[in-house]
Scaffold this motif. Structure first.
Motif, short mmCIF file in Angstrom:
data_model
loop_
_atom_site.label_atom_id
_atom_site.label_comp_id
_atom_site.label_asym_id
_atom_site.label_seq_id
_atom_site.Cartn_x
_atom_site.Cartn_y
_atom_site.Cartn_z
N ALA A 1 0.85 -1.14 -0.11
CA ALA A 1 -0.15 0.11 -0.06
C ALA A 1 0.84 1.25 0.12
CB ALA A 1 -0.78 0.08 1.18
N ILE A 2 2.24 0.93 0.44
CA ILE A 2 3.06 2.29 0.33
C ILE A 2 3.76 2.58 -1.01
CG2 ILE A 2 4.92 3.02 1.46
CD1 ILE A 2 4.26 1.09 3.88
N ALA A 3 3.65 3.85 -1.46
CA ALA A 3 4.18 4.17 -2.70
C ALA A 3 5.71 4.00 -2.63
CB ALA A 3 3.84 5.50 -3.10
N LYS A 4 6.35 3.45 -3.65
CA LYS A 4 7.68 3.40 -3.44
C LYS A 4 8.53 4.91 -3.37
CE LYS A 4 11.27 0.69 -5.83
NZ LYS A 4 12.21 1.00 -6.61
N ALA A 5 9.62 4.78 -2.51
CA ALA A 5 10.29 5.97 -2.48
C ALA A 5 10.78 6.70 -3.69
CB ALA A 5 11.45 5.91 -1.44
N TYR A 6 10.98 5.83 -4.59
CA TYR A 6 11.54 6.35 -5.95
C TYR A 6 11.18 5.53 -7.13
CZ TYR A 6 15.11 3.06 -5.52
OH TYR A 6 15.83 1.63 -5.52
N ASP A 7 11.34 5.83 -8.25
CA ASP A 7 11.03 5.07 -9.37
C ASP A 7 12.15 5.57 -10.54
OD1 ASP A 7 9.60 3.46 -11.04
OD2 ASP A 7 7.78 4.42 -10.92
N VAL A 8 12.59 4.67 -11.55
CA VAL A 8 13.46 5.07 -12.22
C VAL A 8 13.02 4.66 -13.62
CG1 VAL A 8 16.09 4.99 -12.82
CG2 VAL A 8 15.32 4.62 -10.40
N GLY B 1 6.60 17.99 1.46
CA GLY B 1 7.47 18.53 0.63
C GLY B 1 7.12 18.39 -0.87
N GLN B 2 8.18 18.74 -1.74
CA GLN B 2 8.14 18.55 -3.21
C GLN B 2 8.16 16.80 -3.73
OE1 GLN B 2 9.34 22.48 -5.21
NE2 GLN B 2 11.01 21.34 -4.75
N GLU B 3 7.42 16.85 -4.59
CA GLU B 3 7.86 15.67 -5.47
C GLU B 3 9.08 15.95 -6.45
OE1 GLU B 3 3.99 13.25 -6.91
OE2 GLU B 3 4.33 15.00 -7.93
N GLU B 4 10.17 15.36 -6.64
CA GLU B 4 11.35 15.90 -7.58
C GLU B 4 11.60 14.81 -8.60
OE1 GLU B 4 13.86 19.36 -5.55
OE2 GLU B 4 14.69 17.07 -5.27
N LEU B 5 11.62 15.42 -9.94
CA LEU B 5 11.81 14.27 -10.94
C LEU B 5 13.54 14.82 -11.38
CD1 LEU B 5 11.37 12.67 -13.32
CD2 LEU B 5 10.45 14.39 -14.50
N LEU C 1 12.35 9.90 -10.27
CA LEU C 1 11.22 10.31 -9.60
C LEU C 1 11.44 10.09 -8.24
CD1 LEU C 1 8.76 12.26 -9.63
CD2 LEU C 1 7.28 10.11 -9.22
N VAL C 2 11.54 11.11 -7.21
CA VAL C 2 11.96 10.96 -5.90
C VAL C 2 10.88 11.34 -4.89
CG1 VAL C 2 13.82 10.82 -3.89
CG2 VAL C 2 14.43 10.75 -6.38
N GLN C 3 10.24 10.60 -4.13
CA GLN C 3 9.12 11.17 -3.26
C GLN C 3 9.84 11.85 -2.02
OE1 GLN C 3 6.21 10.81 -3.95
NE2 GLN C 3 6.26 9.58 -5.68
N PRO C 4 8.84 12.88 -1.55
CA PRO C 4 9.49 13.86 -0.60
C PRO C 4 10.32 13.45 0.46
CG PRO C 4 7.13 14.34 -1.05
CD PRO C 4 7.49 12.99 -1.74
N THR C 5 10.12 12.31 1.09
CA THR C 5 10.39 11.79 2.34
C THR C 5 11.81 11.05 2.24
OG1 THR C 5 9.09 9.84 2.34
CG2 THR C 5 8.42 11.53 3.84
N ALA C 6 12.21 10.63 1.01
CA ALA C 6 13.36 9.77 0.49
C ALA C 6 14.65 10.58 0.58
CB ALA C 6 13.01 9.08 -0.81
N LYS C 7 15.77 10.04 1.48
CA LYS C 7 16.88 10.75 1.43
C LYS C 7 17.68 10.37 0.03
CE LYS C 7 18.46 12.45 5.70
NZ LYS C 7 18.06 13.49 5.57
N ARG C 8 18.13 11.45 -0.63
CA ARG C 8 18.44 10.91 -1.99
C ARG C 8 19.86 12.04 -2.13
NH1 ARG C 8 14.24 14.60 -3.39
NH2 ARG C 8 13.23 13.45 -1.84
N LYS C 9 20.79 11.51 -2.98
CA LYS C 9 22.07 12.30 -3.35
C LYS C 9 22.43 11.48 -4.76
CE LYS C 9 25.93 10.06 -1.37
NZ LYS C 9 27.40 10.40 -0.91
N ALA C 10 23.24 12.19 -5.65
CA ALA C 10 23.57 11.78 -6.92
C ALA C 10 25.14 12.08 -6.89
CB ALA C 10 22.95 12.15 -7.97
N THR C 11 25.87 11.06 -7.29
CA THR C 11 27.30 11.38 -7.46
C THR C 11 27.85 11.19 -8.92
OG1 THR C 11 27.69 10.43 -5.26
CG2 THR C 11 29.72 10.84 -6.59
#
Lengths: 220, 225
Positions: A4-11, B72-76, B102-112
């Motif tokens: 039920a939880i949307a994935k934190a990210y999608d590529v 927070g923002q959705e970020e693409l 696409l990254v949801q607001p709560t996720a910790k993200r970085k890119a190298t």
């Protein structure tokens, strides 16, 4: 596993986004819909040959929401035209069209020219264009399953009883021989936005109504 | 010539944009560049920046989009050139040019960046909320701060606070500039207001070295508890 939880990210790679149907020399790659993005509008168009990679439009027409649009050429070459002024653009060129009333288009100069378009309406939360909200009607419609198309429109009609939605509902009803419902929805469509008249005059989906005396009154 | 009529459109090339200044004074120049596309064009309905970095440098620094618990923002992210390795909530994601992330607001993200000149376009917006562009004075305040002109930074930030009276972070930033400028009373007052608006500002107050000049102030302690 479905959760039920949307994935934190999608590529996804742009190459792997399912293209929409070819139209007017381009295929749309609907990035927003692929991801289910709700915070802004984003899509890419890829040219077929030297087609219109951005079809001529403005953002103030029927069903438009006054968006500002940022275009970025991802690959290939194109000539934009904004309010009649040509802009020669290669990969890395950005064209920001601030004025929603400006007519804009782009013609590809290379096969497969790909342009990213990002949009939003200043001061307003992002909302799907009404055209896109009705997306699910097209597959059944093309298969001449008008009952199915009408069903797909129902939730949109409830949420957004706007001229274009009312009009499409009327078209499906006309196809299904439900003249009374169709006429009533056309009346409501005109009340919402009388620019719908030109569609009513020309759309062949409404042909079954054209001899109805109430129809003449609608287009008078 | 400046005119009052805004042009219907603006054109620019990504490789010809001026990079924005580094944000913190004394920030290490690791070769990463930020291009403020939103400000360059005057876009007001969504956020968009581009970032470029040499290989092995973080082209997107680690962050999430829920500062102080706010929606927070959705970020693409779109990789335009080169290749980047994203790290999102601990997962490593290889992203060559043409990748969309696409990254949801709560996720910790970085890119190298894995290649020199790796370039990423970032686009953001908050579902159900109109985009609120930062007032122009916010950028001017950070520019002055960056140049060590804290009084100008504080004065510019006061305008930001007036324009966004419910923005806890705007008050917090004003307090930082004021503390740097030796304006302890103003700084304390703005921190109090920030904490009233969002209690989680205390997390920032506890650690930000911009506030070091007022840590001994008897009024400071209560702002961190």
């Amino acid at each position: 596993m479905v959760t039920a939880i949307a994935k934190a990210y999608d590529v996804v790679s742009l190459e792997d986004i399912e293209p929409g149907p070819e139209h007017d020399g381009r295929v749309p790659l609907n990035i927003r819909r692929h991801f289910g993005i709700q915070g802004f509008g984003v899509r890419a168009n890829r040219s077929v040959g030297d087609g219109h990679v951005v079809g001529e439009h403005d953002e103030v027409g029927l069903g438009a929401s006054g968006q500002e649009e940022l275009y970025l050429v991802l690959s290939g070459k194109a000539t934009f035209k904004v309010d009649g002024e040509p802009i020669y653009a290669t990969a890395g060129t950005m064209v920001f069209v601030r004025d929603p009333a400006a007519k804009r288009s782009a013609v590809a100069k290379e096969e497969g020219t790909t342009i990213l378009a990002i949009g939003g309406t200043p001061g307003k939360a992002y909302e799907l264009s009404v055209g896109e909200a009705m997306h699910d009607m097209w597959d059944p419609y093309r298969a001449e399953n008008f009952e199915g198309a009408l069903e797909a429109l129902q939730p949109v009609l409830e949420e957004r009883p706007e001229a274009l939605v009312l009009f499409n509902v009327a078209c499906m009803e006309a196809r299904l021989g439900r003249a009374d419902d169709a006429i009533s929805h056309l009346q409501q469509a005109i009340e919402d936005d009388d620019r719908i008249h030109e569609h009513i005059r020309s759309d062949s989906d409404l042909d079954s109504l054209r001899d109805d005396p109430r129809f003449g009154a609608l287009t008078a | 010539m400046a005119t009052t009529t805004e042009k219907a459109y603006v054109v620019a090339r990504l490789d010809e944009l001026e990079p924005a200044p580094l944000l913190a004074p004394g920030a290490t120049d690791d070769g990463r560049q930020r291009f403020d596309i939103r400000r360059r064009f005057g876009i007001t309905s969504f956020g968009t920046n581009a970032y470029r970095a040499p290989s092995d440098v973080d082209v997107i620094r680690e962050h999430d989009e829920t500062l102080l618990g706010e929606a927070g923002q959705e970020e693409l992210y779109i990789v335009l050139n080169g290749t980047a390795t994203f790290e999102i909530d601990g997962d490593a994601v290889e992203a060559p040019a043409g990748s969309l992330v696409l990254v949801q607001p709560t996720a910790k993200r970085k890119a190298t960046a894995k290649d020199d000149g790796t370039t990423i376009l970032a686009i953001g917006g908050t579902p159900g909320k109109a985009y609120e562009p930062a007032p122009e004075e916010a950028a001017e305040a950070f520019k002055a701060y960056n140049e060590g002109d804290y009084e100008t930074a504080a004065a510019k930030q006061l305008v930001v606070v007036e324009k966004r009276p419910n923005d806890a972070v705007a008050y917090f930033n004003a307090a930082c500039f004021e503390a740097r400028a030796g304006q302890a009373d103003e700084a304390i007052e703005h921190l109090q207001r920030a904490v009233e608006l969002n209690d989680r500002v205390k997390e920032l107050i506890r650690t930000d070295e911009d506030l070091d000049s007022i840590r001994e102030d008897p009024r400071f302690d209560v702002l961190t508890k």
